[in-house]
Design a protein around this motif. Structure first.
Motif, mmCIF file in Angstrom:
data_model
loop_
_atom_site.group_PDB
_atom_site.id
_atom_site.type_symbol
_atom_site.label_atom_id
_atom_site.label_comp_id
_atom_site.label_asym_id
_atom_site.label_seq_id
_atom_site.Cartn_x
_atom_site.Cartn_y
_atom_site.Cartn_z
ATOM 1 N N LEU A 117 0.830 -1.217 0.000
ATOM 2 C CA LEU A 117 0.000 0.000 0.000
ATOM 3 C C LEU A 117 0.857 1.257 0.000
ATOM 4 N N THR A 118 1.896 1.229 0.868
ATOM 5 C CA THR A 118 2.780 2.396 0.957
ATOM 6 C C THR A 118 3.474 2.619 -0.380
ATOM 7 N N ARG A 119 3.925 1.484 -0.973
ATOM 8 C CA ARG A 119 4.624 1.604 -2.261
ATOM 9 C C ARG A 119 3.695 2.257 -3.290
ATOM 10 N N GLN A 120 2.439 1.740 -3.317
ATOM 11 C CA GLN A 120 1.477 2.282 -4.290
ATOM 12 C C GLN A 120 1.212 3.758 -4.024
ATOM 13 N N GLN A 121 1.111 4.066 -2.704
ATOM 14 C CA GLN A 121 0.819 5.456 -2.333
ATOM 15 C C GLN A 121 1.959 6.377 -2.741
ATOM 16 N N VAL A 122 3.200 5.904 -2.471
ATOM 17 C CA VAL A 122 4.376 6.710 -2.814
ATOM 18 C C VAL A 122 4.440 6.901 -4.329
ATOM 19 N N SER A 172 -8.809 14.066 -2.630
ATOM 20 C CA SER A 172 -7.382 14.015 -2.923
ATOM 21 C C SER A 172 -7.018 15.123 -3.912
ATOM 22 N N TYR A 173 -5.753 15.530 -3.862
ATOM 23 C CA TYR A 173 -5.308 16.587 -4.766
ATOM 24 C C TYR A 173 -3.786 16.582 -4.821
ATOM 25 N N ASN A 174 -3.215 17.234 -5.791
ATOM 26 C CA ASN A 174 -1.757 17.363 -5.800
ATOM 27 C C ASN A 174 -1.379 18.839 -5.617
ATOM 28 N N THR A 175 -0.100 19.053 -5.349
ATOM 29 C CA THR A 175 0.345 20.420 -5.059
ATOM 30 C C THR A 175 0.091 21.341 -6.248
ATOM 31 N N SER A 176 0.271 20.789 -7.468
ATOM 32 C CA SER A 176 0.074 21.632 -8.655
ATOM 33 C C SER A 176 -1.328 22.234 -8.680
ATOM 34 N N PHE A 198 1.959 6.717 -6.436
ATOM 35 C CA PHE A 198 0.865 7.603 -6.847
ATOM 36 C C PHE A 198 1.223 9.060 -6.536
ATOM 37 N N ALA A 199 1.766 9.263 -5.313
ATOM 38 C CA ALA A 199 2.132 10.631 -4.916
ATOM 39 C C ALA A 199 3.232 11.169 -5.816
ATOM 40 N N ALA A 200 4.211 10.272 -6.135
ATOM 41 C CA ALA A 200 5.317 10.708 -6.993
ATOM 42 C C ALA A 200 4.780 11.118 -8.363
ATOM 43 N N ILE A 201 3.831 10.329 -8.862
ATOM 44 C CA ILE A 201 3.279 10.648 -10.192
ATOM 45 C C ILE A 201 2.509 11.959 -10.127
ATOM 46 N N THR A 202 1.592 12.046 -9.147
ATOM 47 C CA THR A 202 0.728 13.231 -9.117
ATOM 48 C C THR A 202 1.509 14.488 -8.723
ATOM 49 N N GLU A 203 2.507 14.301 -7.817
ATOM 50 C CA GLU A 203 3.246 15.487 -7.377
ATOM 51 C C GLU A 203 4.165 16.014 -8.477
ATOM 52 N N ASN A 204 4.583 15.112 -9.379
ATOM 53 C CA ASN A 204 5.462 15.566 -10.457
ATOM 54 C C ASN A 204 4.692 16.032 -11.688
ATOM 55 N N MET A 205 3.378 15.966 -11.566
ATOM 56 C CA MET A 205 2.566 16.430 -12.697
ATOM 57 C C MET A 205 2.507 17.959 -12.669
ATOM 58 N N THR A 206 2.641 18.552 -13.838
ATOM 59 C CA THR A 206 2.482 20.008 -13.853
ATOM 60 C C THR A 206 0.997 20.332 -13.869
ATOM 61 N N GLU A 207 0.211 19.344 -14.274
ATOM 62 C CA GLU A 207 -1.234 19.540 -14.286
ATOM 63 C C GLU A 207 -1.781 19.404 -12.864
ATOM 64 N N GLY A 208 -2.808 20.143 -12.577
ATOM 65 C CA GLY A 208 -3.471 20.034 -11.283
ATOM 66 C C GLY A 208 -4.396 18.832 -11.308
ATOM 67 N N PHE A 209 -4.654 18.286 -10.119
ATOM 68 C CA PHE A 209 -5.393 17.049 -10.051
ATOM 69 C C PHE A 209 -6.276 17.071 -8.794
ATOM 70 N N LEU A 210 -7.598 16.934 -8.993
ATOM 71 C CA LEU A 210 -8.516 16.973 -7.844
ATOM 72 C C LEU A 210 -9.441 15.762 -7.907
ATOM 73 N N VAL A 211 -9.662 15.136 -6.754
ATOM 74 C CA VAL A 211 -10.628 14.033 -6.698
ATOM 75 C C VAL A 211 -11.696 14.433 -5.681
ATOM 76 N N VAL A 212 -12.963 14.356 -6.093
ATOM 77 C CA VAL A 212 -14.035 14.745 -5.168
ATOM 78 C C VAL A 212 -15.052 13.618 -5.050
ATOM 79 N N ASP A 213 -15.774 13.613 -3.943
ATOM 80 C CA ASP A 213 -16.840 12.617 -3.803
ATOM 81 C C ASP A 213 -18.155 13.223 -4.310
#
Ligand code: ADP
Length: 549
Positions: free
Chosen positions: A217-222, A246-250, A224-239
């Motif tokens: 789980l941690t590996r997947q999370q890391v 969830s969201y990334n810094t971008s 996922f975080a590495a992918i989303t955090e390195n994206m220049t595109e913004g990313f938002l997940v809503v219910d």
């Protein structure tokens, strides 16, 4: 667990105490009962012998006894009783012990008092003269004894219980201690009861599985975080309730959001209509794309609904900063407008001149003049189209021309040679100071750079002005400098002269010539060779432009 074990132990001890006390009492009672009967029998036999020898006198002489002595005749009439008046007593022939004694020689019976706390045992023997001697004695029943002893029994039970409770408590603690000492992280190291071994093995196995799953789980999370955090595109997940999951810094950077936003309503992040629309439509199950302007930036929003087992469970929004693309599009639009304008002017001139000539309105001696106008305008058009082609080639990311080692001194000399005629027209002198500098580049572009700079230095120079072209090495870099003594560029215009079609003096541009694209070509050409441009200029004094390769 200590409490439960302790309680169970105390209950058990209490029950055991009750059973033990009852059993001991029963055994003792039985023992003393037998003893009592035996004594009674002996007494009856002894007194019986006395009566057989001395008759009633023996009984009358007997000292007062605790027990009751009754002498009964063969007909059941009471002959003597030491506790009551014999004459007033009823016939005893039907009493169980008397009947048995008459029949078998002796008889025994037990009778209880009304309150059951006393019992009377009767023992009767048949004497030689067939009369019956009965000895009776009252004594306490078990119930009476227990009631009588209730206080000491309770005291003993209480003491036993206190002692037992202390031991039970200690024992419970000792029983439970190995359980408490088990380190569930490392159950294999536990020195608990043997019986717990399978249970501990199971825990250890489960621990290993949990650890593995956690690592995955941690590996997947890391990941996922590495992918989303390195994206220049913004990313938002809503219910489905618009809550941000969830969201990334971008995303936060693009939307200019500061601080904690976890579990916030996503619509609070941005109030723009299209942002709200993107979320609302996605949460209605519709994929949609929206554009949004926020501050100086342009964004493209891609909103997708998320379904789980065909049930809408939320939405994902990807935010792309398309400012550069927007700016490029704007520049392209501006460029097209400029090009159309630049083309239109010479074409109108050519068209007008040709029309006049065609109508026969031009005298024969004026034909060369008009033809010259057409020629000049056509030359302007050719130069313009040529520059546009050069510029568009430079903007092409995959240029086919290969880089090669270029001797810059040779390039400078050839350019200066080309410009000798126009320079001579204005009595401008060239001063060339070159060192041997070879750089890796594309010859045609390097030639364009030098040509445009030197051409401008001549064009915007004054009569009898000077142009100095120098080429030297400075800290492993090649520096090309073109300096003139011309009209100079106002400070506020200096930034803009590298823009396409930008001219400082628009009214005189036609006389001077030039397309307004020269410095644009220089800028792009320099960028293509990773070179920097510096500009120093003062109105009325001159301009110095350096390209540092
Ligand atoms: P053009 O073809 O009109 O020369 P450029 O892109 O080469 O276009 O130059 C843009 C503008 O910058 C010119 O129109 C001119 O006003 C100004 N400029 C360029 N070089 C010089 C210079 N050496 N001295 C003064 N002004 C210059």
């Amino acid at each position: 667990m200590i409490k439960k074990t302790f309680r169970s132990m105390v209950i058990l001890i209490l029950c055991m105490l009750a059973i033990c006390v009852s059993l001991i009492m029963g055994v003792l009672y039985n023992y003393f009962d037998k003893q009592y009967v035996t004594e009674l029998k002996n007494e009856a036999v002894f007194i019986g012998k006395g009566v057989e020898l001395n008759g009633l006198d023996y009984l009358n002489d007997l000292p007062m006894k605790n027990c009751r002595i009754t002498w009964i005749g063969t007909d059941g009439a009471v002959l003597y009783d030491n506790k009551a008046d014999a004459a007033s007593m009823e016939n005893h022939g039907d009493r169980e012990e008397v009947e048995n004694a008459l029949e078998k020689g002796d008889g025994f019976s037990t009778r209880y008092s009304k309150t059951l706390d006393e019992k009377t045992i009767n023992y009767a023997i048949r004497l030689d003269d067939q009369t019956i001697l009965r000895v009776s004695s009252d004594y306490d029943t078990m119930l009476h004894i227990v009631l009588g002893m209730i206080q000491p029994i309770l005291a003993i039970v209480a003491i036993a219980l206190i002692v037992a409770a202390i031991f039970a408590y200690r024992l419970s603690k000792r029983i439970v201690k190995p359980f408490n000492d088990i380190d569930l992280e490392h159950p294999e190291k536990a020195e608990a009861y043997e019986e717990l071994a399978p249970f501990l093995r199971k825990i250890e196995h489960q621990n290993r599985q949990i650890k593995k799953q956690m690592q995955e789980l941690t590996r997947q999370q890391v990941e996922f975080a590495a992918i989303t955090e390195n994206m220049t595109e913004g990313f938002l997940v809503v219910d489905t309730k618009q809550k941000l999951l969830s969201y990334n810094t971008s995303a936060l950077v693009l939307l200019d959001v500061q601080g904690e936003v976890e579990h916030e309503n996503v619509l609070h992040l941005n109030r723009s209509e299209n942002f709200q629309k993107a979320i609302t439509l996605a949460l209605e199950g519709k994929h949609n794309e929206q554009s949004m302007k926020f501050g100086e930036h342009y964004y493209q929003l891609f909103a997708n609904p998320v379904f789980q087992d065909e049930v809408l469970s939320g939405a994902i929004v990807v935010i792309m900063d398309v400012t550069e693309k927007e700016q490029r599009d704007a520049l392209r639009r501006e460029f097209t407008t400029n090009v159309s304008h630049e083309l239109k002017t010479p074409l109108t001139s050519i068209s007008g001149t040709a029309e006049i000539m065609g109508n026969g309105l031009v005298k024969q001696e004026d034909v060369p003049h008009f033809a010259n106008i057409i020629y000049k305008e056509a030359q302007r058009l050719i130069a313009l189209v040529g520059d546009i082609i050069k510029l568009s080639k430079l903007e092409e990311p995959d240029m086919t021309e290969q880089k090669e080692m270029v001797n810059m001194a040779e390039v400078v000399e050839s350019v200066v040679e080309t410009l000798e005629v126009p320079a001579a027209k204005k009595n401008i002198s060239f001063l060339v100071k070159t060192e041997d500098c070879v750089i890796l580049g594309i010859p045609s572009i390097l030639n364009e750079i030098v040509y445009n700079l030197c051409d401008n230095a001549v064009k915007y120079n004054v009569e009898k002005g000077k142009v100095t072209v120098s080429l030297k090495k400075k800290e492993k870099r090649t520096v090309l400098t073109v300096e003139d003594t011309g009209i100079g560029i106002p400070r506020e215009e200096q930034e803009r002269i590298f823009e396409r079609f930008y001219r400082v003096d628009k009214s005189h541009s036609k006389d001077i010539g030039g397309t307004g694209l020269g410095l644009s070509i220089v800028k792009h050409g320099a960028a293509y060779h990773n070179a920097e441009i510096t500009l120093e200029s003062e109105v009325g004094k001159g301009t110095k432009i350096s390209i540092i390769f």
